[in-house]
Motif scaffolding. Structure first.
Motif, short mmCIF file in Angstrom:
data_model
loop_
_atom_site.label_atom_id
_atom_site.label_comp_id
_atom_site.label_asym_id
_atom_site.label_seq_id
_atom_site.Cartn_x
_atom_site.Cartn_y
_atom_site.Cartn_z
N LEU A 1 10.86 -7.67 -2.01
CA LEU A 1 12.02 -7.61 -2.86
C LEU A 1 11.58 -8.57 -3.88
O LEU A 1 11.05 -9.74 -3.77
N VAL A 2 12.02 -7.87 -5.07
CA VAL A 2 11.72 -8.69 -6.37
C VAL A 2 12.91 -8.78 -7.38
O VAL A 2 12.95 -8.12 -7.97
N PRO A 3 13.49 -9.98 -6.94
CA PRO A 3 14.45 -10.42 -8.05
C PRO A 3 14.03 -10.91 -9.32
O PRO A 3 12.96 -11.53 -9.27
N VAL A 4 14.63 -10.56 -10.34
CA VAL A 4 14.29 -10.81 -11.63
C VAL A 4 15.54 -11.68 -12.21
O VAL A 4 16.49 -11.41 -12.27
N HIS A 5 15.15 -13.13 -12.59
CA HIS A 5 15.98 -13.99 -13.22
C HIS A 5 16.16 -13.75 -14.64
O HIS A 5 15.64 -14.35 -15.59
N TYR A 6 17.15 -12.68 -14.73
CA TYR A 6 17.42 -12.32 -16.23
C TYR A 6 17.83 -13.32 -17.07
O TYR A 6 18.71 -14.14 -16.59
N GLY B 1 0.78 -1.23 0.02
CA GLY B 1 -0.10 0.10 0.02
C GLY B 1 0.85 1.24 0.15
O GLY B 1 2.20 1.28 0.14
N PRO B 2 0.23 2.31 -0.01
CA PRO B 2 1.11 3.73 0.06
C PRO B 2 2.02 3.72 1.12
O PRO B 2 1.49 3.47 2.33
N GLY B 3 3.08 4.24 0.70
CA GLY B 3 3.92 4.23 1.76
C GLY B 3 5.06 3.08 1.97
O GLY B 3 6.34 3.08 2.45
N ASP B 4 4.59 1.82 1.40
CA ASP B 4 5.47 0.79 1.45
C ASP B 4 6.56 0.99 0.38
O ASP B 4 6.33 1.50 -0.75
N GLU B 5 7.83 0.34 0.64
CA GLU B 5 8.98 0.37 -0.52
C GLU B 5 9.17 -0.99 -0.86
O GLU B 5 8.90 -2.06 -0.07
N VAL B 6 9.33 -1.16 -2.11
CA VAL B 6 9.63 -2.37 -3.02
C VAL B 6 10.91 -2.21 -3.66
O VAL B 6 11.15 -1.26 -4.38
N ILE B 7 11.89 -3.16 -3.18
CA ILE B 7 13.19 -3.17 -4.00
C ILE B 7 13.10 -4.05 -5.26
O ILE B 7 12.66 -5.28 -5.30
N ILE B 8 13.61 -3.45 -6.23
CA ILE B 8 13.50 -3.89 -7.87
C ILE B 8 14.60 -3.54 -8.54
O ILE B 8 15.24 -2.40 -8.31
N PRO B 9 15.28 -4.53 -9.11
CA PRO B 9 16.50 -3.89 -10.08
C PRO B 9 15.66 -2.93 -11.23
O PRO B 9 14.72 -3.03 -11.70
N VAL C 1 9.45 -12.39 -0.71
CA VAL C 1 10.26 -12.40 -1.80
C VAL C 1 9.31 -12.76 -2.89
O VAL C 1 8.58 -13.78 -2.86
N ILE C 2 9.30 -12.02 -4.04
CA ILE C 2 8.32 -12.43 -5.06
C ILE C 2 9.39 -12.55 -6.22
O ILE C 2 10.09 -11.52 -6.97
N GLU C 3 9.67 -13.72 -6.92
CA GLU C 3 10.37 -13.89 -7.96
C GLU C 3 9.68 -13.67 -9.48
O GLU C 3 8.57 -13.93 -9.46
N ASP C 4 10.33 -12.75 -10.01
CA ASP C 4 9.90 -12.35 -11.45
C ASP C 4 10.51 -13.40 -12.24
O ASP C 4 11.76 -13.16 -12.58
#
Ligand code: PLP
Length: 377
Positions: A124-129, A70-78, A150-153
């Motif tokens: 945290l959203v790691p992307v397996h490039y 929700g608003p105010g939350d931070e999500v770490i993404i490449p 942790v949400i894997e893209d």
């Protein structure tokens, strides 16, 4: 002569299964073909639950809802990723904290993650490039320590592994894509994977427009109604029927793609002396043959290579532009430099890789590329 960048591969049974779905009289979502696809993925890759979606973008949106972002939350993404990885969380009001890639491959630089975590960090959203695993042990340890989801893209990562464990089965949730550019395709399509039981019930509800319809059909409740938020995230049986024809042939598809990838990799060994980097696969990761790329020395060299290949009828393309510099998000970015992501934005070029590419095609692409690089000054 023309060598296209991508061509969706047909295994041969797509129309047969679509015909079956259409004449079964049940073509809306969550029917027999949807079940068959979901069962396949759950059994083969040890996913606790998989739900087909209309895209990977949709699956990521479901993850954002399930993680209660929700608003105010931070999500770490490449920063070096596709728009959807960030957009799904932005739609829930999150602030995106962009991480850099590492210099050996475009995956998130795990050594820089901890410094980005604050009390407001939620996911945290790691992307397996390119289908190459991120260092998931480090990521899951950080998640444990700071209580993050942790949400894997895993959009590009079907049938690829980290230390022998299938990608998509490690994070609390994961999202896959069956877009026509991916190894297994359905035109447009995706899949949400739930590995953490906390999210199981709610995932089905959000999938079916906020109703507990799935529980009703299993006989667990005696009527169904509106119980939560959600949307229509499920694809029709026509899409699932097409997808089923693809996954029946997954081993053949993966083998062929990996073979093409190997041809490129062998053929390009001597291009390194021209200052061009080849893909790097860490010991803990496998290669699913999703993508073959080169990393040029600079933007000018890459532009020249793409132009010259195009003149010869070979269609190579660049990939992401750093999201922290995008017109939509740059004014919300915290201002940090993210140099390695910018380097891949300028220098990475993807070469054609699809099932119907012949060995002659690949050899021609290799020799043409080398010739162009030799002539470049
Ligand atoms: C393809 C892709 C997506 C989006 O997939 P869709 O199914 O087109 O929504 C998201 N993230 C990554 C890393 C992708 O490669």
């Amino acid at each position: 002569m023309k060598i296209v960048f991508n061509k969706p591969h047909l295994t041969g049974k797509e129309m047969h299964y679509i015909y079956q779905a259409v004449y079964s009289g049940k073509i809306s979502g969550n029917g027999i073909f949807t079940q068959k696809c979901q069962n396949f993925f759950e059994e083969r890759f040890h996913f606790k639950k998989s739900l087909l979606t209309t895209s990977c973008t949709d699956a990521l949106e479901m993850c954002a809802i399930l993680a209660n972002i929700g608003p105010g939350d931070e999500v770490i993404i490449p920063s070096y990723t596709f728009v959807s990885t960030a957009l799904a969380f932005v739609r829930q009001g999150a602030k995106i904290v962009f991480a850099d890639s590492n210099s050996q491959n475009p995956n998130i630089d795990v050594s820089g993650i901890e410094a980005l975590i604050t009390p407001r960090t939620k996911a945290l959203v790691p992307v397996h490039y390119a289908g190459i695993a991120c260092d998931m042990d480090v990521i899951m340890k950080l998640a444990d320590k700071y209580n993050l989801i942790v949400i894997e893209d895993a959009a590009q990562a079907v049938d690829s592994y980290y230390k022998g464990t299938p990608l998509g089965s490690i994070g609390h949730m994961a999202a896959f894509s069956f877009h026509e550019t991916k190894n297994i395709n359905a035109g447009e399509g995706g899949m949400l994977v739930i590995n953490d039981e906390r999210f199981l019930n709610r995932a089905e509800i959000i999938w079916e427009k906020g109703t507990n319809r799935a529980e009703f059909f299993r006989g667990e409740v005696n009527k169904y109604g509106w119980v939560d938020t959600g949307s229509s995230f499920l694809p029709s049986e026509i899409i699932a029927a097409y997808l089923y024809a693809q996954i029946e042939n997954i081993d053949d598809i993966q083998l062929k793609r990996r073979k093409i990838w190997e041809l490129y990799f062998e053929g390009f060994q001597d291009i390194k002396k021209a200052g061009i980097q080849l893909p790097f696969i860490p010991d803990y990761a496998t290669n699913n043959g999703h993508m073959f790329y080169l990393v040029c020395s600079d933007l000018r060299q890459r532009t020249y290579l793409i132009e010259q290949l195009k003149n010869m009828g070979i269609y190579a393309v660049f990939h992401y532009q750093s999201l922290h510099k995008s017109p939509f998000y740059s004014n919300r970015h915290d201002g940090r430099e993210i140099p390695v992501s910018d380097m891949y934005s300028d220098c990475l070029v993807r070469l054609p890789l699809h099932y119907d590419l012949t060995e002659e095609d690949v050899n021609l692409i290799i020799s043409s590329t080398k010739k162009i690089i030799q002539q470049y000054e």
